[in-house]
Motif scaffolding. Sequence first.
Motif, PDB file in Angstrom:
ATOM      1  N   ALA A 160       0.908  -1.314  -0.054  1.00 57.60           N
ATOM      2  CA  ALA A 160      -0.327   0.150   0.072  1.00 57.60           C
ATOM      3  C   ALA A 160       0.663   1.224  -0.056  1.00 57.60           C
ATOM      4  O   ALA A 160       0.655   2.414  -0.667  1.00 57.60           O
ATOM      5  CB  ALA A 160      -0.986  -0.020   1.221  1.00 57.60           C
ATOM      6  N   ALA A 161       1.894   1.414   0.872  1.00 58.72           N
ATOM      7  CA  ALA A 161       2.802   2.300   0.981  1.00 58.72           C
ATOM      8  C   ALA A 161       3.597   2.639  -0.512  1.00 58.72           C
ATOM      9  O   ALA A 161       3.583   3.868  -1.032  1.00 58.72           O
ATOM     10  CB  ALA A 161       4.129   2.099   1.880  1.00 58.72           C
ATOM     11  N   ALA A 190       0.708   4.097  -2.797  1.00 61.75           N
ATOM     12  CA  ALA A 190       0.175   5.397  -2.355  1.00 61.75           C
ATOM     13  C   ALA A 190       1.527   6.288  -2.892  1.00 61.75           C
ATOM     14  O   ALA A 190       1.206   7.315  -3.218  1.00 61.75           O
ATOM     15  CB  ALA A 190       0.059   5.449  -0.877  1.00 61.75           C
ATOM     16  N   GLY A 197       0.376   9.068  -5.221  1.00 64.52           N
ATOM     17  CA  GLY A 197       0.582  10.350  -4.670  1.00 64.52           C
ATOM     18  C   GLY A 197       1.330  11.371  -5.551  1.00 64.52           C
ATOM     19  O   GLY A 197       0.973  12.710  -5.533  1.00 64.52           O
ATOM     20  N   ILE A 257      -4.179   1.759   1.131  1.00 63.99           N
ATOM     21  CA  ILE A 257      -3.679   2.961   0.177  1.00 63.99           C
ATOM     22  C   ILE A 257      -4.625   4.346   0.445  1.00 63.99           C
ATOM     23  O   ILE A 257      -4.219   5.433   0.140  1.00 63.99           O
ATOM     24  CB  ILE A 257      -4.241   2.470  -1.198  1.00 63.99           C
ATOM     25  N   PHE A 258      -5.859   3.869   0.853  1.00 62.42           N
ATOM     26  CA  PHE A 258      -6.722   5.211   0.956  1.00 62.42           C
ATOM     27  C   PHE A 258      -6.423   6.042   2.110  1.00 62.42           C
ATOM     28  O   PHE A 258      -6.285   7.221   1.859  1.00 62.42           O
ATOM     29  CB  PHE A 258      -8.353   4.788   1.403  1.00 62.42           C
ATOM     30  N   GLY A 293      -3.303   6.353   3.175  1.00 64.99           N
ATOM     31  CA  GLY A 293      -1.621   6.399   3.244  1.00 64.99           C
ATOM     32  C   GLY A 293      -1.694   7.623   2.119  1.00 64.99           C
ATOM     33  O   GLY A 293      -0.422   8.027   1.899  1.00 64.99           O
ATOM     34  N   LEU A 294      -2.561   7.637   1.018  1.00 68.03           N
ATOM     35  CA  LEU A 294      -2.420   8.385  -0.173  1.00 68.03           C
ATOM     36  C   LEU A 294      -2.153   9.939   0.253  1.00 68.03           C
ATOM     37  O   LEU A 294      -1.125  10.840  -0.356  1.00 68.03           O
ATOM     38  CB  LEU A 294      -3.384   8.280  -0.908  1.00 68.03           C
ATOM     39  N   ALA A 352       1.675  10.834   0.930  1.00 68.70           N
ATOM     40  CA  ALA A 352       2.630  11.061  -0.221  1.00 68.70           C
ATOM     41  C   ALA A 352       2.326  12.280  -1.140  1.00 68.70           C
ATOM     42  O   ALA A 352       3.287  12.776  -1.366  1.00 68.70           O
ATOM     43  CB  ALA A 352       2.483   9.760  -1.145  1.00 68.70           C
ATOM     44  N   ALA A 382       3.263   6.850   4.958  1.00 71.10           N
ATOM     45  CA  ALA A 382       2.519   6.072   4.415  1.00 71.10           C
ATOM     46  C   ALA A 382       2.529   4.686   4.922  1.00 71.10           C
ATOM     47  O   ALA A 382       1.474   3.894   5.331  1.00 71.10           O
ATOM     48  CB  ALA A 382       2.400   6.060   2.887  1.00 71.10           C
TER      49      ALA A 382
END
Length: 287
Positions: free
Chosen positions: A78-79, A82, A86, A156-157, A159-160, A163, A212
């Motif tokens: 996810a990071a 993101a 991002g 992702i939601f 952590g975005l 970024a 993130a």
Amino acid sequence: MSEQALPLPASGRWRRPLPGFGLGLGIGLTWLGLIVLLPLAALILRSGGLGWAGWARAISDSRVIASLKVSFGASLIAAIAALLFGALIAWVLVRYRFPGRRLMDALVDLPFALPTAVAGITLAAIYDENGWIGQLVKPFGIQLVNNFTGIVIALIFVGLPFAVRTVQPVLEALGREQEEAAISLGASRLTTLRRVILPELLPALLTGFSLAFARALGEFGSVIFISGNLPWKTEIAPMLITIRLEEDGGVPAAIVLATLLLLMSFACLLAINAASTLFAHGNRRDG
């Protein structure tokens, strides 16, 4: 027009409207210690009191190992996602002017303001097999909830925004002069991106990735509604901490797991900050 000197006070010294360095530093460190450092220190001391035997017993549990694998694996994926999306969003917001740009810029911060439980319920409703997106991919045999994919989507939601907000100000300060100079010297777009833009963005990219990742590692509310919480499959470490706290005799295991997540998050932030500092010093020496 020459500047006129402002009159000094009778004492001959300027008086700042805010407290001096010593008093300001003392107040800041006091509040930081009471709100952040003291609870974290209490957690570490409590976990240290369990001894090596308590740590080994808690970490060797197969359910704990499975939850850590899920949390770290999903957080890493996810990071990275993101960071990529991002950086692209930040590039679009900084370099282009289009209708709805301000609205798009404001929507980036929505995960900050939205309660995580509300985010989890919303994501689960959208990506469920009967949701707007879930029903589109259902004919292809793709399931987006109650599995590892759902966890990554939720992370992702959340952590975005980290970024986007770390890369965006660097892009705004960078300007276009260096790019135009590189293009005028015959550099291609790929060369300009690789040799001019990325070196300037790398510290911000590393910071955005670390933030993130650390945020995803401790995320709870938005994940439990979309993951299914299946032990050994889609159960994240923060969820297992809650379960252990509700069990008889499960407090030591919960403390060990919480301390482990704390140390991992701190180590990640420390490593990324050290890498960013070294990179910045290297750029200054090269310059």
